[in-house]
Design a protein around this motif. Structure first.
Motif, PDB file in Angstrom:
ATOM      1  N   MET A   1      12.351 -30.617 -23.161  1.00 12.40           N
ATOM      2  CA  MET A   1      13.692 -31.078 -23.531  1.00 12.40           C
ATOM      3  C   MET A   1      14.266 -30.178 -24.607  1.00 12.40           C
ATOM      4  O   MET A   1      13.573 -29.822 -25.560  1.00 12.40           O
ATOM      5  CB  MET A   1      13.627 -32.517 -24.032  1.00 12.40           C
ATOM      6  N   GLY A   2      15.518 -29.792 -24.465  1.00  6.44           N
ATOM      7  CA  GLY A   2      16.164 -28.979 -25.474  1.00  6.44           C
ATOM      8  C   GLY A   2      15.964 -27.482 -25.309  1.00  6.44           C
ATOM      9  O   GLY A   2      16.422 -26.712 -26.138  1.00  6.44           O
ATOM     10  N   GLY A  21      18.709 -35.283 -15.438  1.00  5.98           N
ATOM     11  CA  GLY A  21      19.778 -35.227 -16.424  1.00  5.98           C
ATOM     12  C   GLY A  21      20.634 -33.985 -16.387  1.00  5.98           C
ATOM     13  O   GLY A  21      21.424 -33.747 -17.295  1.00  5.98           O
ATOM     14  N   GLY A  22      20.517 -33.193 -15.333  1.00  7.07           N
ATOM     15  CA  GLY A  22      21.320 -31.988 -15.273  1.00  7.07           C
ATOM     16  C   GLY A  22      20.850 -31.039 -14.196  1.00  7.07           C
ATOM     17  O   GLY A  22      20.133 -31.411 -13.276  1.00  7.07           O
ATOM     18  N   SER A  55      22.127 -27.582 -19.716  1.00  6.48           N
ATOM     19  CA  SER A  55      22.461 -28.082 -21.046  1.00  6.48           C
ATOM     20  C   SER A  55      21.174 -28.509 -21.755  1.00  6.48           C
ATOM     21  O   SER A  55      20.143 -28.718 -21.104  1.00  6.48           O
ATOM     22  CB  SER A  55      23.424 -29.275 -20.956  1.00  6.48           C
ATOM     23  N   PRO A  56      21.232 -28.676 -23.080  1.00  5.62           N
ATOM     24  CA  PRO A  56      20.040 -29.129 -23.816  1.00  5.62           C
ATOM     25  C   PRO A  56      19.614 -30.545 -23.453  1.00  5.62           C
ATOM     26  O   PRO A  56      18.511 -30.968 -23.807  1.00  5.62           O
ATOM     27  CB  PRO A  56      20.495 -29.062 -25.285  1.00  5.62           C
ATOM     28  N   LYS A  57      20.457 -31.286 -22.747  1.00  7.81           N
ATOM     29  CA  LYS A  57      20.119 -32.665 -22.359  1.00  7.81           C
ATOM     30  C   LYS A  57      19.185 -32.725 -21.156  1.00  7.81           C
ATOM     31  O   LYS A  57      18.653 -33.781 -20.828  1.00  7.81           O
ATOM     32  CB  LYS A  57      21.405 -33.438 -22.047  1.00  7.81           C
ATOM     33  N   VAL A  59      16.071 -32.714 -18.902  1.00 12.14           N
ATOM     34  CA  VAL A  59      14.653 -33.006 -19.078  1.00 12.14           C
ATOM     35  C   VAL A  59      13.877 -32.295 -17.978  1.00 12.14           C
ATOM     36  O   VAL A  59      14.208 -32.400 -16.801  1.00 12.14           O
ATOM     37  CB  VAL A  59      14.384 -34.523 -18.998  1.00 12.14           C
ATOM     38  N   GLU A 200      28.430 -32.569 -15.356  1.00 14.49           N
ATOM     39  CA  GLU A 200      29.131 -32.614 -16.644  1.00 14.49           C
ATOM     40  C   GLU A 200      29.767 -33.969 -16.886  1.00 14.49           C
ATOM     41  O   GLU A 200      29.876 -34.420 -18.032  1.00 14.49           O
ATOM     42  CB  GLU A 200      30.210 -31.534 -16.703  1.00 14.49           C
ATOM     43  N   ILE A 241      18.387 -40.129 -16.178  1.00 12.70           N
ATOM     44  CA  ILE A 241      17.126 -39.755 -16.808  1.00 12.70           C
ATOM     45  C   ILE A 241      16.229 -40.983 -16.892  1.00 12.70           C
ATOM     46  O   ILE A 241      16.628 -42.020 -17.406  1.00 12.70           O
ATOM     47  CB  ILE A 241      17.383 -39.204 -18.224  1.00 12.70           C
ATOM     48  N   SER A 245      10.007 -37.493 -20.633  1.00 10.13           N
ATOM     49  CA  SER A 245      10.579 -36.808 -21.785  1.00 10.13           C
ATOM     50  C   SER A 245       9.806 -35.570 -22.181  1.00 10.13           C
ATOM     51  O   SER A 245      10.139 -34.920 -23.153  1.00 10.13           O
ATOM     52  CB  SER A 245      10.616 -37.769 -22.979  1.00 10.13           C
TER      53      SER A 245
END
Length: 247
Positions: A1-2, A21-22, A55-57, A59, A200, A241, A245
């Motif tokens: 994550m991130g 999540g993305g 994106s950083p979101k 997972v 988005e 999500i 994690s």
């Protein structure tokens, strides 16, 4: 994550990459893969690749498996596959795992082996969410232009004229350099970009259709469904999500 990005690298083991999540871009010299939420990508051992989360979101969950010469063909081909409920439960079961899982780990090792054995049985048909990468310098400029503003519905005649080459030559370049037709490439680029906009969460489906060059919402929705396997609204709802994690 991130994670922002993971530069080009390879592994001696195969990689199971799951995301939620993305969107995650997985790139090598020949192809660019678009890995959406609730899907996984299988990356064979020795394959150079770079990873770029949208994106950083995002997972991601990574598991690595040794592959033997006599293993099934599945293990030697990169591919993207949807995750079903059984596979998701196995992923949740491995959530606390960290580091190597060895044969003497009696509680974990049988699960790891079963996970690998089940993958080709669960994942029969890959989802074709990949685009070839242009190597010809002329095509690099063409594909850059197409990506620059997808809201403009450009024809191959317009593109050919803009780059001072014939339509026939442009057709040949796409087939020879990337083994794909202009229309197929353009369509996939539009739909994959639409996936990014859906994730988005800032735009309506109608707005996204216009942003990727579709004047007709039904036409966009039908094309999206044919390529992704879900209608745009269904895809939006599935992009959630769970409790995963770990990176």
């Amino acid at each position: 994550m991130g994670e922002v990005s993971i530069e080009s690298h390879s592994h001696q083991k195969a990689q199971f990459l799951y995301t939620e999540g993305g969107l995650v871009y997985v790139k090598n010299e020949l192809e660019e893969f678009y890995l959406p939420a609730r899907h996984f990508m299988w990356i064979p051992p020795g394959v150079e690749h770079a990873i770029f989360p949208s994106s950083p979101k995002v997972v991601m969950r990574n598991l690595y498996f040794p592959v033997q010469k006599n293993d099934k063909a599945f293990y030697f081909q990169p591919g993207i596959y949807p995750v079903n409920d059984m596979l998701l439960q196995l992923l949740l079961f491995t959530e606390s795992w960290n580091g190597d899982i060895l044969p003497q780990d009696q509680e974990k090792f049988p699960i790891a082996v079963a996970f690998k054995v089940l993958l080709p049985q669960i994942s029969n048909t890959p989802v074709l969410l990949n685009l070839p990468v242009a190597r010809d310098e002329r095509l690099k400029r063409v594909t850059h232009l197409l990506r620059k503003d997808l809201s403009k519905n450009r024809s191959i005649a317009e593109i050919a004229q803009q780059f001072s080459i014939s339509e026939r030559t442009l057709h040949r370049l796409f087939k020879k350099d990337m083994n794909i037709s202009f229309i197929r490439y353009y369509t996939l680029l539009r739909i994959f970009t639409a996936i990014e906009y859906i994730i988005e969460g800032k735009y309506t489906i109608a707005e996204i259709a216009l942003m990727v060059g579709y004047a007709s919402l039904p036409s966009f929705s039908n094309t999206f469904t044919k390529i992704v396997g879900k209608r745009p609204t269904e895809y939006y709802k599935s992009n959630y999500i769970s409790s995963l994690s770990k990176v």
